[in-house]
Design a protein around this motif. Sequence first.
Motif, PDB file in Angstrom:
ATOM      1  N   ARG A 301       0.855  -1.178   0.000  1.00 58.73           N
ATOM      2  CA  ARG A 301       0.000   0.000   0.000  1.00 58.73           C
ATOM      3  C   ARG A 301       0.896   1.234   0.000  1.00 58.73           C
ATOM      4  O   ARG A 301       1.889   1.286   0.724  1.00 58.73           O
ATOM      5  CB  ARG A 301      -0.948   0.003   1.200  1.00 58.73           C
ATOM      6  CG  ARG A 301      -1.927  -1.168   1.165  1.00 58.73           C
ATOM      7  CD  ARG A 301      -2.872  -1.167   2.338  1.00 58.73           C
ATOM      8  NE  ARG A 301      -3.650  -2.410   2.389  1.00 58.73           N
ATOM      9  CZ  ARG A 301      -4.479  -2.741   3.375  1.00 58.73           C
ATOM     10  NH1 ARG A 301      -4.643  -1.912   4.403  1.00 58.73           N
ATOM     11  NH2 ARG A 301      -5.137  -3.887   3.331  1.00 58.73           N
ATOM     12  N   ILE A 302       0.515   2.184  -0.813  1.00 58.20           N
ATOM     13  CA  ILE A 302       1.316   3.382  -1.026  1.00 58.20           C
ATOM     14  C   ILE A 302       0.496   4.582  -0.566  1.00 58.20           C
ATOM     15  O   ILE A 302      -0.621   4.805  -1.057  1.00 58.20           O
ATOM     16  CB  ILE A 302       1.677   3.537  -2.514  1.00 58.20           C
ATOM     17  CG1 ILE A 302       2.289   2.248  -3.062  1.00 58.20           C
ATOM     18  CG2 ILE A 302       2.609   4.724  -2.721  1.00 58.20           C
ATOM     19  CD1 ILE A 302       2.147   2.094  -4.563  1.00 58.20           C
ATOM     20  N   SER A 303       1.028   5.316   0.381  1.00 55.57           N
ATOM     21  CA  SER A 303       0.337   6.523   0.833  1.00 55.57           C
ATOM     22  C   SER A 303       1.007   7.754   0.240  1.00 55.57           C
ATOM     23  O   SER A 303       2.217   7.774   0.010  1.00 55.57           O
ATOM     24  CB  SER A 303       0.339   6.602   2.359  1.00 55.57           C
ATOM     25  OG  SER A 303       1.659   6.748   2.864  1.00 55.57           O
ATOM     26  N   PHE A 304       0.204   8.756  -0.010  1.00 53.77           N
ATOM     27  CA  PHE A 304       0.683  10.028  -0.538  1.00 53.77           C
ATOM     28  C   PHE A 304       0.322  11.133   0.442  1.00 53.77           C
ATOM     29  O   PHE A 304      -0.815  11.191   0.931  1.00 53.77           O
ATOM     30  CB  PHE A 304       0.039  10.347  -1.886  1.00 53.77           C
ATOM     31  CG  PHE A 304       0.441   9.430  -2.999  1.00 53.77           C
ATOM     32  CD1 PHE A 304       1.470   9.777  -3.865  1.00 53.77           C
ATOM     33  CD2 PHE A 304      -0.208   8.224  -3.198  1.00 53.77           C
ATOM     34  CE1 PHE A 304       1.846   8.943  -4.901  1.00 53.77           C
ATOM     35  CE2 PHE A 304       0.156   7.372  -4.234  1.00 53.77           C
ATOM     36  CZ  PHE A 304       1.183   7.731  -5.082  1.00 53.77           C
ATOM     37  N   GLY A 305       1.270  11.996   0.693  1.00 54.11           N
ATOM     38  CA  GLY A 305       1.025  13.147   1.551  1.00 54.11           C
ATOM     39  C   GLY A 305       2.044  14.224   1.264  1.00 54.11           C
ATOM     40  O   GLY A 305       2.964  14.043   0.456  1.00 54.11           O
ATOM     41  N   GLU A 356      -5.126  -5.282   7.245  1.00 53.90           N
ATOM     42  CA  GLU A 356      -6.291  -4.767   7.935  1.00 53.90           C
ATOM     43  C   GLU A 356      -6.983  -3.671   7.137  1.00 53.90           C
ATOM     44  O   GLU A 356      -6.370  -2.996   6.308  1.00 53.90           O
ATOM     45  CB  GLU A 356      -5.882  -4.207   9.305  1.00 53.90           C
ATOM     46  CG  GLU A 356      -5.405  -5.261  10.286  1.00 53.90           C
ATOM     47  CD  GLU A 356      -5.014  -4.674  11.623  1.00 53.90           C
ATOM     48  OE1 GLU A 356      -4.902  -5.447  12.584  1.00 53.90           O
ATOM     49  OE2 GLU A 356      -4.815  -3.441  11.703  1.00 53.90           O
ATOM     50  N   PHE A 357      -8.269  -3.509   7.461  1.00 50.88           N
ATOM     51  CA  PHE A 357      -9.099  -2.483   6.859  1.00 50.88           C
ATOM     52  C   PHE A 357      -9.861  -1.775   7.971  1.00 50.88           C
ATOM     53  O   PHE A 357      -9.958  -2.279   9.096  1.00 50.88           O
ATOM     54  CB  PHE A 357     -10.080  -3.095   5.853  1.00 50.88           C
ATOM     55  CG  PHE A 357      -9.409  -3.830   4.724  1.00 50.88           C
ATOM     56  CD1 PHE A 357      -9.207  -3.211   3.504  1.00 50.88           C
ATOM     57  CD2 PHE A 357      -8.949  -5.132   4.896  1.00 50.88           C
ATOM     58  CE1 PHE A 357      -8.571  -3.878   2.465  1.00 50.88           C
ATOM     59  CE2 PHE A 357      -8.317  -5.808   3.865  1.00 50.88           C
ATOM     60  CZ  PHE A 357      -8.129  -5.179   2.651  1.00 50.88           C
ATOM     61  N   GLY A 362     -14.590  -0.055   5.961  1.00 52.52           N
ATOM     62  CA  GLY A 362     -14.008  -1.093   5.119  1.00 52.52           C
ATOM     63  C   GLY A 362     -12.884  -0.626   4.217  1.00 52.52           C
ATOM     64  O   GLY A 362     -12.342  -1.426   3.450  1.00 52.52           O
ATOM     65  N   ALA A 363     -12.514   0.652   4.299  1.00 57.84           N
ATOM     66  CA  ALA A 363     -11.448   1.163   3.439  1.00 57.84           C
ATOM     67  C   ALA A 363     -10.093   0.638   3.903  1.00 57.84           C
ATOM     68  O   ALA A 363      -9.876   0.411   5.098  1.00 57.84           O
ATOM     69  CB  ALA A 363     -11.446   2.686   3.462  1.00 57.84           C
ATOM     70  N   PRO A 364      -9.147   0.450   2.991  1.00 60.73           N
ATOM     71  CA  PRO A 364      -7.805   0.055   3.411  1.00 60.73           C
ATOM     72  C   PRO A 364      -7.131   1.163   4.213  1.00 60.73           C
ATOM     73  O   PRO A 364      -7.384   2.352   3.987  1.00 60.73           O
ATOM     74  CB  PRO A 364      -7.072  -0.203   2.081  1.00 60.73           C
ATOM     75  CG  PRO A 364      -7.875   0.456   1.032  1.00 60.73           C
ATOM     76  CD  PRO A 364      -9.274   0.568   1.535  1.00 60.73           C
ATOM     77  N   LEU A 365      -6.294   0.756   5.153  1.00 64.67           N
ATOM     78  CA  LEU A 365      -5.489   1.707   5.918  1.00 64.67           C
ATOM     79  C   LEU A 365      -4.104   1.766   5.300  1.00 64.67           C
ATOM     80  O   LEU A 365      -3.599   0.764   4.791  1.00 64.67           O
ATOM     81  CB  LEU A 365      -5.415   1.270   7.381  1.00 64.67           C
ATOM     82  CG  LEU A 365      -6.765   1.122   8.103  1.00 64.67           C
ATOM     83  CD1 LEU A 365      -6.563   0.567   9.506  1.00 64.67           C
ATOM     84  CD2 LEU A 365      -7.510   2.453   8.137  1.00 64.67           C
ATOM     85  N   TYR A 366      -3.482   2.930   5.351  1.00 66.87           N
ATOM     86  CA  TYR A 366      -2.218   3.148   4.651  1.00 66.87           C
ATOM     87  C   TYR A 366      -1.117   3.521   5.637  1.00 66.87           C
ATOM     88  O   TYR A 366      -1.381   4.099   6.702  1.00 66.87           O
ATOM     89  CB  TYR A 366      -2.391   4.251   3.600  1.00 66.87           C
ATOM     90  CG  TYR A 366      -3.334   3.860   2.501  1.00 66.87           C
ATOM     91  CD1 TYR A 366      -2.892   3.102   1.422  1.00 66.87           C
ATOM     92  CD2 TYR A 366      -4.678   4.207   2.547  1.00 66.87           C
ATOM     93  CE1 TYR A 366      -3.757   2.710   0.407  1.00 66.87           C
ATOM     94  CE2 TYR A 366      -5.554   3.821   1.543  1.00 66.87           C
ATOM     95  CZ  TYR A 366      -5.080   3.072   0.480  1.00 66.87           C
ATOM     96  OH  TYR A 366      -5.956   2.679  -0.509  1.00 66.87           O
ATOM     97  N   GLU A 372       2.746   3.832  11.218  1.00 67.46           N
ATOM     98  CA  GLU A 372       1.396   3.529  11.690  1.00 67.46           C
ATOM     99  C   GLU A 372       0.470   3.387  10.484  1.00 67.46           C
ATOM    100  O   GLU A 372       0.756   3.918   9.411  1.00 67.46           O
ATOM    101  CB  GLU A 372       0.893   4.650  12.597  1.00 67.46           C
ATOM    102  CG  GLU A 372       1.801   4.939  13.778  1.00 67.46           C
ATOM    103  CD  GLU A 372       1.484   6.270  14.439  1.00 67.46           C
ATOM    104  OE1 GLU A 372       1.680   6.371  15.650  1.00 67.46           O
ATOM    105  OE2 GLU A 372       1.051   7.202  13.712  1.00 67.46           O
ATOM    106  N   THR A 373      -0.657   2.683  10.657  1.00 71.87           N
ATOM    107  CA  THR A 373      -1.651   2.585   9.588  1.00 71.87           C
ATOM    108  C   THR A 373      -2.792   3.545   9.885  1.00 71.87           C
ATOM    109  O   THR A 373      -3.346   3.543  10.989  1.00 71.87           O
ATOM    110  CB  THR A 373      -2.188   1.153   9.444  1.00 71.87           C
ATOM    111  OG1 THR A 373      -2.701   0.690  10.697  1.00 71.87           O
ATOM    112  CG2 THR A 373      -1.085   0.217   8.983  1.00 71.87           C
TER     113      THR A 373
END
Length: 390
Positions: A301-305, A356-357, A362-366, A372-373
Amino acid sequence: MKRTRFSARKRISPDAGELGRLATGLAESGGRLEDHLWEAQLVALTERLLADGAEDDINAALDRLYDTHADAHDELADLVESCAESCVLTHQGRDFDILLFNAPVLAWSRFSIPAERIGGGTLQSLKVQLGAHVFAAGADIALVDFLYSPDQLPRSFVDTWRLLRELGGAALEHRDLSLDVETLPETSRFLSDTRYLVGAVAVPRGAPLFRWNESDGNREQAQKEWVKQGGPCLEPLLTGCAFQPLLADSYHAACRNADSASRPYSVHASAAFLQTTLGQPTESLRAVIGGFHDRQLEEFRISFGPRDSDAVYHGVVWPLLGAEDENTDIIGEIEAVLRESGVKEIVSLDQQFPFEFCDDCGAPLYPNLEGETVHAEMPESANTASQTLH
């Protein structure tokens, strides 16, 4: 096609056991003549089970072989796919090869990506371009008059086989297939997703199917012309979307190709979306990559910020496909795609994140910069309904 399965050992039906025995024989065969012997028996049994709707027997055999004989599992999975997407039909005293095909389209939009009925004029234009650039001369083509989302495609081998037979008959009768859309499930909404143009092609037994099967054709040219000529025909169906047509291929191969191509496409789409929505260049973003595990590594999973804080504005899921596992350099591939998208600061975290979601939505955590997720949340100034690129 190897499928990830975790199943308990249990009794299976005689037909499922026979599928396993024949697939094992094929996997352990020492030559092509023996291959033909095992394959003929396996095809005959598989086609009978598909006609009988015996999906459970097929899946039970695949489950058992996944646990006991990987090569036989792959042989059986490939053959079942082939039987579900191709057949021979007789029409007016002649035999025809029938192939169920899929022409995927990658798309992204700040708005809803349509999954809708295709009008008659658009349907005919698409058939003309497919016939001219993708399929062999003289091929008869039938299309479903609906642009499918992933949630709406046939869910089983038996359902796929039934669609093959129905569309194959339509192709031989020079007509298209009108879908009962009332029976279709609702489409999940994502900013980036795939749509599928599904059809069947019929050619005289043994004749070329695709343009690249002919002596003066090749796959690269077919892809180029389909994008150039077929793309404009898709525009009325994808209003408000950026999209990329993929080359039509046999049904299951096209689905796999779309799954693979959708991963980098979603990353590029994410960068473009954030640049447009935030009014900031992609160089102002930071990407954080984390591996998420169930019993094994399932996806990244790739998070953008923003680079100047630990906020997570947006997320992309990059699932593992086929034979990919912990030993595949997926992170290197993701980093290369991020750089192509203009993201300069990339952080790859070594820790194993749980698969985990969110319990509420139900959205994925990043992953964030601290390991941290968290939920992806756009800033209040950016008006958008979703933070997930699928």
